[in-house]
Structure formats: structure tokens, C-alpha cells
Design an enzyme around this catalytic site. Structure first.
Site, PDB file in Angstrom:
ATOM      1  NE  ARG A 286      34.179  39.130  32.073  1.00 34.43           N
ATOM      2  CZ  ARG A 286      34.302  40.302  32.742  1.00 34.43           C
ATOM      3  NH1 ARG A 286      35.251  40.971  32.713  1.00 34.43           N
ATOM      4  NH2 ARG A 286      33.352  40.717  33.738  1.00 34.43           N
TER       5      ARG A 286
ATOM      6  CD  GLU B 296      41.208  37.061  34.298  1.00 35.97           C
ATOM      7  OE1 GLU B 296      40.836  37.314  35.408  1.00 35.97           O
ATOM      8  OE2 GLU B 296      41.300  37.746  33.333  1.00 35.97           O
TER       9      GLU B 296
ATOM     10  CG  HIS C  71      40.943  41.099  35.274  1.00 37.47           C
ATOM     11  ND1 HIS C  71      40.119  40.130  35.127  1.00 37.47           N
ATOM     12  CD2 HIS C  71      40.160  42.241  35.206  1.00 37.47           C
ATOM     13  CE1 HIS C  71      38.842  40.522  34.680  1.00 37.47           C
ATOM     14  NE2 HIS C  71      38.909  41.495  34.725  1.00 37.47           N
TER      15      HIS C  71
END
Length: 373
Positions: A291, A320, A338
Site C-alpha cells: 500500500r 492514488e 497499480h
């Protein structure tokens, strides 16, 4: 009695996640009463659907991106779920945005897809690792920009400086620096082989173990930290012998590459910060496929500038769906959007896992194959 009702939330303009090409999903639609409902509605309207509308007897929710993109937190709906709801199934791994404890207090199982994407995410971690050691992303770009000129793409090797405005590496000005047997640098950053180096993995779960196998296969030694060390039975099944460290801080000084494979939590937020960055070997590498919140990006960028960190490979970011623009043109950072789980294989496997989870709860009376609350 009719078939159990399963809610499949959709977006009003498109249903881009609908896996109707998978035979098992088409069978799922036959075995269950799958209700497709747009969640692109005001909060009060959605509440009423659960309280008195046609969702007041739903038994399962197959979560989709249409829910994640709501203008209000999904957790705000939990108090309005009907008593019939028994399971919320995530067709992905991350569940930090969902209040599992609140669901558990309502007797609702929260399930995810377990280790389904582990191998695909680990492949990306390997690619990012190679990028941090060999700068392959940078040289590919230079080769394209030079219209396929190998000599032009390699002219920066041996250089020690970058352009102060563009951050682009500059070719060496000293002819002696063009001796590749002595100087294999780009913008002052060394190109190295990962073989013989130590990789430290933070979070040796299903994804971390797959990453470790790949890094061990290219010659790296494996160290790790997690809440509890692997048990003897787990260790005996591994082709490598990892070294365990009790804490993140104890691990850092011993590694040449740090790989973050952790979910978001209060404990994992800003693992890399202004204090822990001081513990790194000078010239270490960092890869993050967990993350984005695990890294204070201001700290990382400063460490890249001063050489504390040689290079980084990032598939996840703090803010993000946007990323800090300072990462975009750096030669010493490999960036991906991602992309870890994006394969046909993973999305099919994720669909099958979600079906298994819902069947286990609604048909078998179980807690779900991959219960996370």
C-alpha cells in the site's frame, strides 16, 4: 423457498466488472437470485433500498468498484443492512476500507479472495526489483527516444550528474568515466546485480512468500519481518532459509533491497519515515507492492536525491489514483499504475474465489473460505 438473493452493485453508465464470460459465473446466476442494482444514487435512496425496498431481504453482497467509487463511505450503510445479510464478498484482497468489526457485530462475514493474486503481484515485485538494480525502465525509454540507437541510449553510462531542471542523467564529461570496467553509473547511481544481495521483505504472507521465491531464484538472500515468525512447518516447505528480524527497524540496516508487502493499517502507515530512513544502508533499494501509505513519499524523494536510497520501484502510491508528479521523470524510480493483479488469470481466479466464498456461507452454512473479519 426461492434462491438466495445476492446483490451485485453496478455503475449507472457501465458494468465494466461483470464477468459474464466465465461459465462458472453464468452458473452462479442460475443458482442464485442475482440482483443488479445501480449504486449511483443518493445515500438516502440506497438506505431505503435496504430498509424497505427490494434489497430488504438480500443475503449476500458481491462488492464491486461501483461501491468503492461511492461519494460517501460504504461503512455508512452498514447500520441499514437487512437482518438477512450474511456475507459481503470482496473479489480482491484489500479490505482496509471496510469496517470488519462492525460487520462482525452484525453477524455478517467479510471475505476476500485470499492468495489468488499472489503469484501475479510477486511477478511485478520481481520486475520492479530488476528495474531498481538495472534501470531497465530508463534504458528502454532512452532506446525508444533515440529511435533505436544503442549507442545513444547508453551514452549516459558512467555519468555522475543529472540536469537540475529535467532530472535527466547527463553523459560523463570526463573521458575516463567512459571506462565501463570501472564506472557503471547513471546520474551517479550505480547499476548492480541483485545476485548475492540481501532482500528484506516486510510481510511474509502469501504474496511475500511468492516474492521471496522469485528473489531467491535470482540469487538474493532472504530476510523478513512480520508479527510472528514462520513456524517450523512453514519454513520446511520453503526452498530458501530466510532470516527473521523482530522488527522493521531491526531489519532495515541489514538489507540491500527492502520490499514492502503489507496491507494498510495504523501500524504500517509511513513505515518509511524521517527516522527509519536513517537506518538504511547507503545506496539501498526500495520496492513497494503493498500500500502506498507505507511510505512517506517526501522522505523517499529526499533520500533518492541525497543517495541514501539508490532507486525505488513503486506499483502503489500515497495519493492514488494520482501520484506525486515528482516521480514521473526520475530515472531512479520505476513506476507502474497499480498493476500487480492485472492478468486475465487473476481476474478469473478472483471470480471463482468469490463464488466459492458466497456458496460456502449461503449454501454450506460456513464462514467463507477466506474470512477476514
Amino acid at each position: 423457498m426461492g434462491a438466495p438473493k445476492v446483490l451485485y452493485p453496478v455503475a449507472s453508465l457501465s458494468n465494466e466488472e461483470y464477468p459474464d464470460h466465465i461459465p462458472e459465473f453464468r452458473q452462479f446466476e442460475k443458482d442464485f437470485n442475482v440482483v443488479y442494482k445501480s449504486f449511483d444514487q443518493p445515500f438516502e435512496d440506497i438506505k431505503e433500498l435496504f430498509r424497505t425496498g427490494d434489497l430488504n431481504d438480500v443475503e449476500a453482497i458481491w462488492l464491486t468498484g461501483a461501491v468503492i467509487r461511492l461519494q460517501y463511505p460504504f461503512n455508512d450503510l452498514i447500520d441499514y443492512f437487512p437482518e438477512t445479510l450474511r456475507v459481503i464478498a470482496l473479489p480482491w484482497v484489500g479490505h482496509d476500507r471496510i469496517d470488519g468489526a462492525q460487520l462482525r457485530s452484525r453477524g455478517i462475514h467479510l471475505v476476500n479472495i485470499g492468495d489468488a493474486p499472489s503469484k501475479d503481484v510477486a511477478d511485478i515485485a520481481l520486475q520492479l526489483t530488476l528495474g531498481t538494480f538495472r534501470y531497465t525502465h530508463f534504458f528502454e525509454r532512452k532506446l525508444r527516444e533515440s529511435n533505436g540507437s544503442i549507442a545513444k541510449a547508453r551514452e549516459v553510462i558512467g555519468g555522475t550528474d543529472v540536469d537540475t531542471k529535467t532530472r535527466e542523467p547527463l553523459p560523463p564529461t570526463d573521458p575516463k568515466r567512459k571506462n565501463y570496467t570501472k564506472y557503471v553509473t547513471v546520474g551517479g547511481k550505480a547499476l548492480n546485480s541483485p545476485a548475492g544481495k540481501v532482500a528484506g521483505i516486510v510481510g511474509l504472507g502469501s504474496i511475500g512468500k511468492e516474492i521471496a521465491i522469485r528473489l531467491w531464484a535470482i540469487g538474493m538472500e532472504i530476510s523478513y519481518t512480520k508479527r510472528t515468525p514462520l513456524k517450523d512447518g512453514e519454513l520446511s516447505g520453503l526452498p530458501y532459509k530466510p532470516t527473521y528480524f523482530n522488527s522493521f527497524e531491526e531489519l532495515i540496516p541489514h538489507v540491500d533491497l527492502l520490499v514492502l508487502a503489507v496491507p494498510h493499517s495504523s501500524e504500517t502507515t509511513h513505515l518509511i519515515n524521517k527516522d527509519t530512513i536513517k537506518l538504511f544502508k547507503r545506496g539501498a533499494r526500495v520496492v513497494n507492492i503493498g500500500r502506498g501509505s507505507a511510505i512517506d513519499e517526501d522522505v523517499l524523494l529526499k533520500a533518492l536525491d541525497d543517495g541514501t536510497i539508490n532507486s525505488a520501484g513503486l506499483d502503489v502510491f500515497q495519493n492514488e489514483p494520482n501520484i506525486d508528479p515528482r516521480f514521473v521523470n526520475r530515472h531512479d524510480v520505476t513506476i507502474l499504475p497499480h498493476l500487480g493483479s492485472f492478468t486475465e488469470d487473476n481476474f478469473r481466479n478472483s471470480t471463482l474465489r468469490t463464488i466459492e466464498n458466497i456458496r460456502d456461507v449461503l449454501v454450506n452454512g460456513g464462514q467463507g473460505i477466506h474470512l477476514v473479519n
